[in-house]
Design a protein around this motif. Structure first.
Motif, mmCIF file in Angstrom:
data_model
loop_
_atom_site.group_PDB
_atom_site.id
_atom_site.type_symbol
_atom_site.label_atom_id
_atom_site.label_comp_id
_atom_site.label_asym_id
_atom_site.label_seq_id
_atom_site.Cartn_x
_atom_site.Cartn_y
_atom_site.Cartn_z
ATOM 1 N N UNK A 67 -13.938 -4.202 16.891
ATOM 2 C CA UNK A 67 -12.734 -3.634 17.478
ATOM 3 C C UNK A 67 -12.406 -2.283 16.872
ATOM 4 N N UNK A 68 -11.599 -1.533 17.556
ATOM 5 C CA UNK A 68 -11.161 -0.243 17.035
ATOM 6 C C UNK A 68 -10.148 -0.447 15.896
ATOM 7 N N UNK A 69 -9.959 0.618 15.133
ATOM 8 C CA UNK A 69 -9.008 0.545 14.001
ATOM 9 C C UNK A 69 -7.602 0.222 14.486
ATOM 10 N N UNK A 70 -7.188 0.844 15.586
ATOM 11 C CA UNK A 70 -5.838 0.603 16.103
ATOM 12 C C UNK A 70 -5.668 -0.836 16.569
ATOM 13 N N UNK A 71 -6.763 -1.471 17.065
ATOM 14 C CA UNK A 71 -6.662 -2.863 17.485
ATOM 15 C C UNK A 71 -6.503 -3.791 16.275
ATOM 16 N N UNK A 72 -7.245 -3.511 15.212
ATOM 17 C CA UNK A 72 -7.087 -4.316 14.000
ATOM 18 C C UNK A 72 -5.695 -4.123 13.387
ATOM 19 N N UNK A 73 -5.146 -2.911 13.504
ATOM 20 C CA UNK A 73 -3.775 -2.673 13.024
ATOM 21 C C UNK A 73 -2.794 -3.568 13.772
ATOM 22 N N UNK A 74 -2.970 -3.659 15.092
ATOM 23 C CA UNK A 74 -2.085 -4.509 15.904
ATOM 24 C C UNK A 74 -2.219 -5.969 15.484
ATOM 25 N N UNK A 75 -3.453 -6.437 15.279
ATOM 26 C CA UNK A 75 -3.688 -7.838 14.924
ATOM 27 C C UNK A 75 -3.070 -8.159 13.561
ATOM 28 N N UNK A 76 -3.295 -7.291 12.573
ATOM 29 C CA UNK A 76 -2.749 -7.537 11.239
ATOM 30 C C UNK A 76 -1.216 -7.509 11.257
ATOM 31 N N UNK A 77 -0.631 -6.529 11.966
ATOM 32 C CA UNK A 77 0.831 -6.447 12.051
ATOM 33 C C UNK A 77 1.404 -7.679 12.739
ATOM 34 N N UNK A 78 0.722 -8.187 13.765
ATOM 35 C CA UNK A 78 1.170 -9.394 14.469
ATOM 36 C C UNK A 78 1.231 -10.579 13.505
ATOM 37 N N UNK A 79 0.196 -10.747 12.695
ATOM 38 C CA UNK A 79 0.172 -11.864 11.756
ATOM 39 C C UNK A 79 1.242 -11.713 10.668
ATOM 40 N N UNK A 80 1.419 -10.494 10.183
ATOM 41 C CA UNK A 80 2.410 -10.276 9.132
ATOM 42 C C UNK A 80 3.831 -10.543 9.635
ATOM 43 N N UNK A 81 4.116 -10.191 10.880
ATOM 44 C CA UNK A 81 5.455 -10.397 11.413
ATOM 45 C C UNK A 81 5.765 -11.878 11.608
ATOM 46 N N UNK A 82 4.752 -12.707 11.830
ATOM 47 C CA UNK A 82 5.004 -14.154 11.868
ATOM 48 C C UNK A 82 5.606 -14.606 10.542
ATOM 49 N N UNK A 83 5.116 -14.046 9.433
ATOM 50 C CA UNK A 83 5.657 -14.400 8.116
ATOM 51 C C UNK A 83 7.034 -13.778 7.902
ATOM 52 N N UNK A 84 7.138 -12.468 8.190
ATOM 53 C CA UNK A 84 8.376 -11.763 7.916
ATOM 54 C C UNK A 84 9.553 -12.226 8.752
ATOM 55 N N UNK A 85 9.316 -12.703 9.951
ATOM 56 C CA UNK A 85 10.386 -13.164 10.832
ATOM 57 C C UNK A 85 10.719 -14.644 10.643
ATOM 58 N N UNK A 86 10.087 -15.298 9.678
ATOM 59 C CA UNK A 86 10.413 -16.689 9.363
ATOM 60 C C UNK A 86 9.974 -17.687 10.404
ATOM 61 N N UNK A 87 8.889 -17.411 11.113
ATOM 62 C CA UNK A 87 8.451 -18.319 12.178
ATOM 63 C C UNK A 87 7.916 -19.638 11.629
ATOM 64 N N UNK A 88 7.454 -19.655 10.373
ATOM 65 C CA UNK A 88 6.904 -20.889 9.813
ATOM 66 C C UNK A 88 7.992 -21.855 9.366
ATOM 67 N N UNK A 89 9.224 -21.379 9.286
ATOM 68 C CA UNK A 89 10.289 -22.264 8.828
ATOM 69 C C UNK A 89 10.723 -23.253 9.898
#
Length: 603
Positions: A67-89
């Protein structure tokens, strides 16, 4: 044969570039620095997707995905926001629906932030009322999950990208404690706001651009602006200069302030800690806010600086701002509660001892720089600098009290409020001086003189109100006019006009006028009418005022309790006056000695 250098494959290079971008992004960097990113074939990565994130903060990337760098940026940011927004709680009855609701919310969040580019196999086009994850989940439970939303997550079609069952231990960053992912995201958002302000101010090109690490002095200045409203406005109005060579040329060992140029000098080689730098920064800002430069008023500049330092240091220690630097600065608990003027009067009695003390600038040097200017006035500014400093301290005090930011010494609060009062006009102060020495004459009724209304009632005697006692009984004062060549004619006319007006208003029949320059010229007693008329000024030579004072004090026809007004421009030697007296000076001028009587500054 030369060995072939081993280079990373393009896929790995693009993943590393994406990780580096996420690490530098102000919003996501607090999260990315606390997660573990694994890209190995032995890891439990999603076979049909890009990545998945676990409850314990581990992100598994597909090792063979291209994948392109910008696509990996989107994927990593998506995963990090699951943590930051408290979705696992939150764990619901149908976790696949909850995962899809969180994916839709994160996708819209990233779309608004414009972070990265969604991969082609991930759906981001949907027409749903995105409000929050819980409402989306309720919407899916009622109406079912649209087929297109099976492609919103990063783990592949119909596969949740949030893994609750993670056998991996916490990262070494947390020492076994559960991390507060929501707090990390909040910190990132605060960083983004700070950088956005820096971009608006022209200090950064963008919120993702790198900025140089702040020095201790810059951090201290920012701390006052962000957390201490009493001095925040002043800190924002002064430029900070940290140049070791410049400080060496100006003989600044630690710090100094130039109020006219609105500059604070901090010597980076002083070796202060962060807490000591806070103390020093507050010290210099209080010099400006309390207008110590303007209040010098002819006193010895260095000794006045020392007196102000005693007052400021005691206040800062009491306020617990930073840490007092152990460099031999002035701190005497016995002087607590005294004003700078009172401390200066004590110091004058033993000048030799106090001249050996050191300010933040060094031994024998004051940390209040003035470039030879007698006051705050700067022709380049539309607003007077003393007005700026006074208003900044007033607003800071109001914000400090409204937000309950902590204890302030009563003396500091009293001095700030005193500075906030509008200055009294010189003619009003002069009128009060006249009121002190010449009380209104009491009147009594007498039948020896007929009232003006007697003719209206011839049969009824009407007494006349007359002054009691003699109007000439000690109601006089002396005026010594400096008639040297440096005195302005308009200034002399303004002073004489004011003296004549107040004398007539307070029933002062005569005033003793003495002109003086190289020698005294006694004009004798003059009535207010003659003073307000044309007065022939004699002299216009040099300036020696002491003979005129001696002449007036030894005159037998001048009352012993008669006060003296001395009108001069300050270009005179030290004067010895035994009786009550006052000075009239042009605004911006100073006497070369500490005046024992009041000083009225003529506009």
């Amino acid at each position: 044969m030369p060995k072939k250098t081993k280079t990373a494959d393009p896929a790995t290079k693009q993943v590393n570039e994406a990780i580096q971008y996420i690490s530098d992004h102000p919003i996501l960097s607090p999260l990315s620095s606390r997660v573990r990113i694994i890209r190995q074939e032995s890891s439990p990565y999603p076979e049909a997707g890009w990545a998945k994130v676990t409850l314990r903060g581990t992100i598994y990337l597909h090792p063979k995905r291209r994948g392109e760098t910008s696509e990996w940026i989107y994927v990593l940011a998506h995963c990090l926001l699951h943590l930051g927004l408290g979705h696992f709680k939150v764990k619901h009855e149908k976790p696949h629906y909850w995962n899809a609701a969180c994916d839709v919310y994160v996708a819209r969040f990233l779309q608004d932030l414009k972070i990265g580019t969604p991969p082609a196999d991930m759906e981001t086009r949907f027409d749903l009322p995105v409000r929050d994850e819980q409402q989306l989940y309720s919407y899916f439970m009622e109406r079912g999950l649209p087929p297109a939303l099976n492609f919103v997550g990063t783990a592949g079609p119909s596969v949740g990208d949030m893994e609750y069952n993670d056998k991996e231990s916490y990262s070494y960053h947390y020492s076994g404690k559960e991390p507060d992912w929501e707090a990390y995201l909040a910190k990132g958002l605060a960083n983004a706001v700070t950088r956005a302000v820096s971009v608006a101010g022209g200090h950064l090109d963008s919120i993702t651009s790198e900025s140089a690490s702040l020095t201790a002095a810059a951090r201290a200045k920012r701390w006052f602006i962000d957390h201490y409203p009493l001095l925040g406005a002043l800190a924002a109005g002064f430029k900070l200069i940290e140049d070791a060579q410049l400080c060496q040329r100006l003989q600044i060992s630690i710090a100094a302030i130039n109020v006219v140029d609105q500059v604070i000098y901090m010597n980076p080689s002083a070796g202060l800690t962060d807490d000591e730098t806070l103390f020093v920064m507050a010290h210099e800002l209080l010099h400006a806010g309390l207008q110590h430069h303007e209040r010098c008023m002819g006193r010895d500049h260095y000794l006045w600086n020392i007196a102000c330092d005693y007052v400021i240091n005691l206040w800062l220690v009491e306020m617990k701002i930073g840490e007092y630097p152990r460099v031999g600065l002035m701190l005497d608990p016995e002087l607590k509660g005294l004003s700078a003027e009172s401390i200066y009067d004590r110091m004058v009695a033993d000048i030799r001892v106090y001249r050996k003390l050191a300010t933040l600038r060094g031994n024998g040097l004051g940390d209040i720089l003035d470039n030879g200017s007698p006051g705050f006035r700067d022709a380049r500014e539309g607003q007077r600098l003393d007005d700026f400093c006074r208003n900044a301290m007033q607003q800071g005090l109001i914000y400090h009290e409204e937000q309950s930011r902590g204890y302030l010494p009563f003396g500091l609060v009293e001095e700030i409020r005193a500075l906030g009062q509008p200055p009294i006009k010189w003619d009003v102060e002069l009128a009060r001086w006249f009121d002190h020495y010449f009380t209104p004459l009491e009147k009594k009724r007498t039948y020896s003189r007929v009232s003006r209304r007697q003719s209206s009632t011839p049969d009824i005697p009407r007494p006349l109100w007359v002054d009691s006692g003699s109007a000439e009984d000690g109601r006089t004062f002396g005026v010594i006019l400096d008639t040297s060549g440096s005195m302005d004619k308009k200034l002399l006319a303004k002073c004489l006009g004011a003296i004549a007006s107040y004398s007539a208003a307070r029933d002062v029949p005569m005033a003793r006028i003495i002109f003086c320059d190289a020698a005294p010229y006694d004009a004798g007693y003059m009535s207010p009418d003659l003073i307000s008329d044309r007065v022939k000024v004699k002299g216009r030579g040099g300036t020696i005022l002491q003979p005129a004072i001696d002449l007036l004090e030894r005159a037998e026809d001048f009352p012993k309790n008669g006060p003296i007004l001395i009108i001069t421009d300050g270009e005179c030697d030290r004067l010895r006056v035994k009786r009550d007296h006052a000075y009239l000076l042009p605004k911006g001028k100073h006497l070369p000695f500490y005046p024992k009587g009041p000083v009225f500054r003529i506009d």
